[in-house]
Design an enzyme around this catalytic site. Structure first.
Site, mmCIF file in Angstrom:
data_model
loop_
_atom_site.group_PDB
_atom_site.id
_atom_site.type_symbol
_atom_site.label_atom_id
_atom_site.label_comp_id
_atom_site.label_asym_id
_atom_site.label_seq_id
_atom_site.Cartn_x
_atom_site.Cartn_y
_atom_site.Cartn_z
ATOM 1 N N CYS A 41 50.191 -0.974 43.325
ATOM 2 C CA CYS A 41 50.011 0.463 43.080
ATOM 3 C C CYS A 41 50.568 1.323 44.217
ATOM 4 O O CYS A 41 51.347 2.242 43.998
ATOM 5 C CB CYS A 41 48.528 0.758 42.865
ATOM 6 S SG CYS A 41 48.193 2.507 42.657
ATOM 7 N N TYR A 176 55.386 0.525 29.569
ATOM 8 C CA TYR A 176 55.131 1.619 30.506
ATOM 9 C C TYR A 176 56.305 1.813 31.477
ATOM 10 O O TYR A 176 56.792 2.906 31.661
ATOM 11 C CB TYR A 176 53.916 1.283 31.369
ATOM 12 C CG TYR A 176 52.551 1.480 30.754
ATOM 13 C CD1 TYR A 176 51.801 2.603 31.062
ATOM 14 C CD2 TYR A 176 51.983 0.525 29.928
ATOM 15 C CE1 TYR A 176 50.514 2.779 30.562
ATOM 16 C CE2 TYR A 176 50.702 0.685 29.421
ATOM 17 C CZ TYR A 176 49.972 1.816 29.743
ATOM 18 O OH TYR A 176 48.711 1.986 29.241
ATOM 19 N N HIS A 437 41.811 29.845 27.435
ATOM 20 C CA HIS A 437 43.026 30.383 26.843
ATOM 21 C C HIS A 437 43.945 30.980 27.896
ATOM 22 O O HIS A 437 43.452 31.612 28.819
ATOM 23 C CB HIS A 437 42.624 31.471 25.839
ATOM 24 C CG HIS A 437 43.756 31.971 25.025
ATOM 25 N ND1 HIS A 437 44.410 31.189 24.095
ATOM 26 C CD2 HIS A 437 44.368 33.188 25.003
ATOM 27 C CE1 HIS A 437 45.375 31.906 23.532
ATOM 28 N NE2 HIS A 437 45.372 33.107 24.071
ATOM 29 N N GLU A 442 42.948 23.745 25.123
ATOM 30 C CA GLU A 442 42.047 24.438 24.191
ATOM 31 C C GLU A 442 42.285 23.970 22.754
ATOM 32 O O GLU A 442 41.392 24.012 21.916
ATOM 33 C CB GLU A 442 42.191 25.960 24.294
ATOM 34 C CG GLU A 442 43.480 26.497 23.715
ATOM 35 C CD GLU A 442 43.577 28.018 23.774
ATOM 36 O OE1 GLU A 442 42.616 28.706 23.427
ATOM 37 O OE2 GLU A 442 44.656 28.505 24.189
HETATM 38 P P1 NDP Z 1 54.470 -3.711 29.394
HETATM 39 O O1 NDP Z 1 53.611 -4.823 28.983
HETATM 40 O O2 NDP Z 1 53.972 -2.318 29.263
HETATM 41 O O3 NDP Z 1 55.854 -3.792 28.617
HETATM 42 C C1 NDP Z 1 56.653 -4.912 28.690
HETATM 43 C C2 NDP Z 1 57.813 -4.707 27.741
HETATM 44 O O4 NDP Z 1 58.740 -5.776 27.908
HETATM 45 C C3 NDP Z 1 57.382 -4.690 26.294
HETATM 46 O O5 NDP Z 1 58.130 -3.711 25.632
HETATM 47 C C4 NDP Z 1 57.726 -6.092 25.829
HETATM 48 O O6 NDP Z 1 58.061 -6.159 24.490
HETATM 49 C C5 NDP Z 1 58.955 -6.369 26.651
HETATM 50 N N1 NDP Z 1 59.164 -7.800 26.879
HETATM 51 C C6 NDP Z 1 58.265 -8.713 27.285
HETATM 52 N N2 NDP Z 1 58.828 -9.935 27.399
HETATM 53 C C7 NDP Z 1 60.115 -9.781 27.032
HETATM 54 C C8 NDP Z 1 61.202 -10.656 26.915
HETATM 55 N N3 NDP Z 1 61.087 -11.945 27.214
HETATM 56 N N4 NDP Z 1 62.387 -10.163 26.507
HETATM 57 C C9 NDP Z 1 62.518 -8.860 26.210
HETATM 58 N N5 NDP Z 1 61.528 -7.971 26.306
HETATM 59 C C10 NDP Z 1 60.336 -8.432 26.706
HETATM 60 O O7 NDP Z 1 54.894 -4.065 30.879
HETATM 61 P P2 NDP Z 1 55.597 -3.233 32.018
HETATM 62 O O8 NDP Z 1 56.430 -4.226 32.730
HETATM 63 O O9 NDP Z 1 56.236 -2.006 31.492
HETATM 64 O O10 NDP Z 1 54.374 -2.811 32.908
HETATM 65 C C11 NDP Z 1 53.450 -3.801 33.354
HETATM 66 C C12 NDP Z 1 52.041 -3.283 33.277
HETATM 67 O O11 NDP Z 1 51.821 -2.387 34.344
HETATM 68 C C13 NDP Z 1 51.732 -2.491 32.011
HETATM 69 O O12 NDP Z 1 51.219 -3.311 30.996
HETATM 70 C C14 NDP Z 1 50.741 -1.461 32.449
HETATM 71 O O13 NDP Z 1 49.444 -1.927 32.175
HETATM 72 C C15 NDP Z 1 50.985 -1.338 33.945
HETATM 73 N N6 NDP Z 1 51.615 -0.045 34.230
HETATM 74 C C16 NDP Z 1 50.881 1.082 34.062
HETATM 75 C C17 NDP Z 1 51.431 2.314 34.300
HETATM 76 C C18 NDP Z 1 50.602 3.533 34.073
HETATM 77 O O14 NDP Z 1 49.384 3.415 34.027
HETATM 78 N N7 NDP Z 1 51.196 4.709 33.942
HETATM 79 C C19 NDP Z 1 52.811 2.473 34.732
HETATM 80 C C20 NDP Z 1 53.507 1.214 34.865
HETATM 81 C C21 NDP Z 1 52.923 0.014 34.620
HETATM 82 P P3 NDP Z 1 56.946 -6.176 23.315
HETATM 83 O O15 NDP Z 1 56.499 -4.769 23.161
HETATM 84 O O16 NDP Z 1 57.709 -6.697 22.170
HETATM 85 O O17 NDP Z 1 55.882 -7.109 23.794
#
Ligand code: NDP
Length: 448
Positions: A41, A176, A437, A442
């Site tokens: 983080c 994300y 407002h 709101e």
């Molecule tokens: P996410 O789990 O959000 O997204 C991962 C993405 O990668 C998905 O779209 C997934 O596809 C895709 N993916 C996974 N494996 C493969 C693969 N082998 N080939 C191609 N695509 C793939 O992970 P992030 O890496 O974006 O973030 C990690 C975590 O960190 C998040 O889950 C979140 O909880 C946290 N985070 C939170 C934030 C916030 O609170 N604002 C900001 C950044 C991160 P599919 O959808 O098909 O599974």
């Protein structure tokens, strides 16, 4: 061998909070961290990401300023190097604050990688420690795709240390990190392409949110490649050539892989304990963060169903209070169904509770309320980008099951509503409150 009540492995959000609370409750606590204090983080996640997001947002603000009477020179210049240097300084400041928090709480900090020799003996930098309880709070690492020349890409740690702003970037993934960085680089003026393996990104979010943010991001010029997988990378004339499984190719000057995260347990020696990893790829824990080894616990991304800093902090506090408190109060159970979260795209997304599809899948009879309009600030600036408010309620008793927002500052708005929703608020309860407002918030209390 030095003894302690609580040995915490990992100095990120969950580990530091748990160590501090345990120490304040009288436990003798040792914490080991091999990298910088603050974890993902602080160092390569929420904090620098939000600074990047703020930095990228200025360009649009300058553009919007004209209709507000401000004459802003077309030639604003953005200095990447000075921004990154200032960001790095801020992160160092936060690392020091984490160190001070632990020092003040009387937690002994070891700088080095920890390894289990058994379920109660841990070694760090050649020394052994005997612990009554051990906490694994080691977080996650960026997932790899294992494709040819993957080393030409960067992951979500390295993206914070680029030596210059890319002109054209490919972002692989649809979660994300992919969407936030698409907005960030688009905001900075780069040409952004997202490649996602399915047909619409942000899986798990409410479908109206996914469709609306996609429409907005497309309108901002972000290009989408759906139903494609990156197959390989190659260096050609100083650019990165990406080849996809639909036989298409394109060239970029940066490629960011944001395809999820795996748990960070390499070298931890879990084979010397009874700790097990479940089919979801996380360390198995019960609702009290206890692993399958009765001396070892886990919190945060390494075990939690949600990879979110505030969740790791809550889990860490809950555990420390349970292990070392007097059992009275303070032992908050975590309702994972009602954790609010935000995606810092431009504009932001904020969400809490069930999506419409999730509620239907659980067989709940629901009512759905939607409102979308162009917010005043944006409309006056001559833009047509809409915000979206969507509420899912139970048809039986009007209870709010989910609230989903798109718009500037919606994460700030959501935090307060999440309190009301977690206390069981109905739509009618909100309607009894007079709105402020003119605000976007709101609309949440007045919509019908
Ligand atoms: P996410 O789990 O959000 O997204 C991962 C993405 O990668 C998905 O779209 C997934 O596809 C895709 N993916 C996974 N494996 C493969 C693969 N082998 N080939 C191609 N695509 C793939 O992970 P992030 O890496 O974006 O973030 C990690 C975590 O960190 C998040 O889950 C979140 O909880 C946290 N985070 C939170 C934030 C916030 O609170 N604002 C900001 C950044 C991160 P599919 O959808 O098909 O599974």
């Amino acid at each position: 061998m030095e003894k302690c009540d609580y040995f915490v492995i990992g100095g990120g959000s969950g580990g530091v909070r748990s160590a501090r609370i345990a120490s304040q409750l009288g436990a003798k606590v040792i914490l080991a961290e091999k990298g910088d204090l603050g974890g993902t983080c602080v160092n390569v996640g929420c904090i620098p990401k939000k600074l990047f997001s703020y930095a990228a947002g200025f360009k649009r603000e300058f553009k919007m300023a004209a209709n507000y009477g401000w004459l802003i020179d077309d030639k604003q210049t953005f200095n990447w190097t000075s921004f990154i240097a200032h960001k790095n300084k801020e992160i160092s400041r936060l690392n020091n604050i984490y160190q001070k928090i632990l020092d003040t709480a009387n937690v002994k900090v070891l700088r080095g990688a920890a390894k289990f020799l058994s379920n109660e003996v841990i070694s760090v930098a050649g020394k052994e420690y005997l612990a009554k309880h051990t906490l694994i709070a080691t977080g996650g690492v960026a997932r790899k795709l294992n494709i040819p020349n993957e080393g030409l890409s960067v992951n979500s740690d390295q993206i914070f240390y680029l030596d210059k702003l890319p002109n054209k970037i490919l972002i692989v993934g649809g979660g994300y990190i992919a969407t936030e960085f698409a907005s960030i680089f688009n905001g900075f003026g780069a040409e952004v392409h997202i490649s996602y393996r399915k047909n619409i990104y942000l899986q798990g979010f409410d479908m109206d949110i996914r469709l609306k943010i996609q429409e907005i991001m497309k309108g901002q010029g972000i290009k989408f490649r759906y139903n494609t997988n990156l197959k390989s990378l190659a260096m050609v004339d100083g650019l990165i050539k990406a080849s996809f499984d639909d036989h298409s190719q394109d060239v970029y000057d940066k490629v960011l892989l944001a395809v999820g995260r795996d748990i960070n347990i390499e070298g931890l020696g879990l084979a010397n304990t009874l700790v097990k990893v479940g089919p979801n790829g996380k360390i198995i824990v019960d609702q009290n963060m206890a692993t399958t080894d009765d001396k070892i616990f886990a919190v945060g991304d390494v075990s939690s169903p949600l990879d979110l800093t505030p969740v790791a902090i809550k889990e860490g506090m809950h555990l420390a209070n349970r292990l070392f408190g007097d059992g009275k109060g303070k032992l908050e159970k975590i309702n994972y169904d009602q954790v609010p979260s935000a995606v810092f795209t431009h504009p932001n997304i904020a969400t809490v509770g069930l999506s419409e599809d999730e509620a239907r899948a659980r067989g709940i009879k629901i009512k759905v309320y939607r409102s979308n309009f162009v917010p005043m600030k944006i409309g006056f600036a001559g833009d047509k980008e809409e915000c979206l408010i969507k509420m899912v309620t139970s048809a039986k008793d009007d209870k709010i099951l989910g609230l989903h927002l798109i718009g500037d500052d919606t994460p700030e708005i959501m935090q307060g509503f999440a309190v009301a929703i977690s206390l069981g608020a109905t739509k009618d309860d909100l309607a009894k409150v007079v709105g402020i407002h003119p605000t976007l918030a709101e609309e949440v209390v007045t919509m019908n």
